[in-house]
Design a protein around this motif. Structure first.
Motif, PDB file in Angstrom:
ATOM      1  N   MET A  16       4.351   5.822   2.998  1.00 56.44           N
ATOM      2  CA  MET A  16       4.842   4.501   3.323  1.00 56.44           C
ATOM      3  C   MET A  16       3.919   3.467   2.691  1.00 56.44           C
ATOM      4  N   THR A  17       4.499   2.371   2.247  1.00 56.24           N
ATOM      5  CA  THR A  17       3.720   1.285   1.683  1.00 56.24           C
ATOM      6  C   THR A  17       3.246   0.371   2.801  1.00 56.24           C
ATOM      7  N   SER A  18       1.989  -0.024   2.756  1.00 60.64           N
ATOM      8  CA  SER A  18       1.469  -0.992   3.716  1.00 60.64           C
ATOM      9  C   SER A  18       1.568  -2.379   3.117  1.00 60.64           C
ATOM     10  N   ILE A  19       1.897  -3.334   3.970  1.00 63.87           N
ATOM     11  CA  ILE A  19       2.041  -4.723   3.533  1.00 63.87           C
ATOM     12  C   ILE A  19       1.437  -5.600   4.620  1.00 63.87           C
ATOM     13  N   SER A  20       0.717  -6.620   4.208  1.00 63.93           N
ATOM     14  CA  SER A  20       0.100  -7.496   5.205  1.00 63.93           C
ATOM     15  C   SER A  20       1.126  -8.485   5.741  1.00 63.93           C
ATOM     16  N   PHE A  21       0.844  -8.981   6.918  1.00 65.49           N
ATOM     17  CA  PHE A  21       1.703  -9.983   7.532  1.00 65.49           C
ATOM     18  C   PHE A  21       1.766 -11.229   6.644  1.00 65.49           C
ATOM     19  N   SER A  26       4.666 -14.914   2.835  1.00 63.36           N
ATOM     20  CA  SER A  26       4.678 -15.588   1.535  1.00 63.36           C
ATOM     21  C   SER A  26       5.954 -15.318   0.742  1.00 63.36           C
ATOM     22  N   ASP A  27       6.633 -14.192   1.012  1.00 62.99           N
ATOM     23  CA  ASP A  27       7.862 -13.878   0.282  1.00 62.99           C
ATOM     24  C   ASP A  27       8.802 -13.053   1.163  1.00 62.99           C
ATOM     25  N   PRO A  28       9.369 -13.669   2.206  1.00 61.64           N
ATOM     26  CA  PRO A  28      10.230 -12.903   3.110  1.00 61.64           C
ATOM     27  C   PRO A  28      11.458 -12.314   2.419  1.00 61.64           C
ATOM     28  N   GLY A  29      12.007 -13.034   1.449  1.00 58.71           N
ATOM     29  CA  GLY A  29      13.171 -12.521   0.725  1.00 58.71           C
ATOM     30  C   GLY A  29      12.830 -11.266  -0.064  1.00 58.71           C
ATOM     31  N   GLY A  30      11.684 -11.271  -0.724  1.00 55.74           N
ATOM     32  CA  GLY A  30      11.249 -10.105  -1.481  1.00 55.74           C
ATOM     33  C   GLY A  30      10.985  -8.924  -0.568  1.00 55.74           C
ATOM     34  N   PHE A  31      10.416  -9.212   0.577  1.00 60.29           N
ATOM     35  CA  PHE A  31      10.151  -8.184   1.575  1.00 60.29           C
ATOM     36  C   PHE A  31      11.456  -7.518   1.998  1.00 60.29           C
ATOM     37  N   LEU A  32      12.478  -8.328   2.321  1.00 61.96           N
ATOM     38  CA  LEU A  32      13.762  -7.766   2.742  1.00 61.96           C
ATOM     39  C   LEU A  32      14.448  -7.005   1.612  1.00 61.96           C
ATOM     40  N   ARG A  33      14.317  -7.483   0.385  1.00 60.69           N
ATOM     41  CA  ARG A  33      14.911  -6.761  -0.745  1.00 60.69           C
ATOM     42  C   ARG A  33      14.313  -5.365  -0.878  1.00 60.69           C
ATOM     43  N   ARG A  34      13.017  -5.251  -0.664  1.00 62.93           N
ATOM     44  CA  ARG A  34      12.356  -3.942  -0.744  1.00 62.93           C
ATOM     45  C   ARG A  34      12.897  -2.992   0.328  1.00 62.93           C
ATOM     46  N   VAL A  35      13.058  -3.505   1.535  1.00 65.25           N
ATOM     47  CA  VAL A  35      13.582  -2.679   2.620  1.00 65.25           C
ATOM     48  C   VAL A  35      15.040  -2.314   2.340  1.00 65.25           C
ATOM     49  N   GLU A  36      15.832  -3.283   1.881  1.00 65.31           N
ATOM     50  CA  GLU A  36      17.231  -3.009   1.555  1.00 65.31           C
ATOM     51  C   GLU A  36      17.353  -1.966   0.448  1.00 65.31           C
ATOM     52  N   ALA A  37      16.385  -1.911  -0.439  1.00 74.72           N
ATOM     53  CA  ALA A  37      16.388  -0.942  -1.535  1.00 74.72           C
ATOM     54  C   ALA A  37      15.972   0.452  -1.067  1.00 74.72           C
ATOM     55  N   GLY A  38      15.607   0.586   0.214  1.00 74.80           N
ATOM     56  CA  GLY A  38      15.288   1.890   0.760  1.00 74.80           C
ATOM     57  C   GLY A  38      13.827   2.136   1.040  1.00 74.80           C
ATOM     58  N   GLU A  39      12.970   1.146   0.806  1.00 73.09           N
ATOM     59  CA  GLU A  39      11.537   1.332   1.017  1.00 73.09           C
ATOM     60  C   GLU A  39      11.168   1.139   2.484  1.00 73.09           C
ATOM     61  N   SER A  40      10.346   2.024   3.009  1.00 70.16           N
ATOM     62  CA  SER A  40       9.795   1.874   4.354  1.00 70.16           C
ATOM     63  C   SER A  40       8.423   1.232   4.227  1.00 70.16           C
ATOM     64  N   LEU A  41       8.145   0.276   5.097  1.00 74.37           N
ATOM     65  CA  LEU A  41       6.900  -0.479   5.015  1.00 74.37           C
ATOM     66  C   LEU A  41       6.146  -0.435   6.337  1.00 74.37           C
ATOM     67  N   GLN A  42       4.829  -0.364   6.240  1.00 72.51           N
ATOM     68  CA  GLN A  42       3.957  -0.444   7.408  1.00 72.51           C
ATOM     69  C   GLN A  42       3.292  -1.815   7.367  1.00 72.51           C
TER      70      GLN A  42
END
Length: 96
Positions: A16-21, A26-42
């Motif tokens: 899983m990829t870790s991402i800071s709060f 700083s980029d909520p849209g990019g964050f959601l695109r990553r999740v929509e693309a199938g990436e799981s984030l911690q």
């Protein structure tokens, strides 16, 4: 993955990829695109994991068959009986 100073590296215990709060803010849209693309984030805050965010499982392609729980539950005879007055007051918001 473990997030260190703007870079990501893979942790052997988690795939899983870790991402800071702060990165999410700083980029909520990019964050959601990553999740929509199938990436799981911690999500990490103050160097500690606080949440795991993953894509929602896709809906089943076929409807569930009827009778999967047959015989596992029986409706009690009192099912249609009126509820106690105090419980009805809680539902209806009536003042006592």
């Amino acid at each position: 993955m473990f997030h260190v100073g703007g870079t990501h590296r893979r942790d052997r215990m988690a795939d899983m990829t870790s991402i800071s709060f702060q990165e999410i803010l700083s980029d909520p849209g990019g964050f959601l695109r990553r999740v929509e693309a199938g990436e799981s984030l911690q999500v990490i805050r103050n160097q500690l994991p606080v949440a795991e965010i993953k894509p929602v499982s896709s809906a089943a392609s076929e409807p569930r068959p009827f009778g999967l729980g047959a015989g596992q539950f029986s409706v009690p005879a009192s099912f249609d009986d009126p509820l106690p007055a105090d419980l009805m007051q809680d539902f209806e918001g009536a003042c006592g």
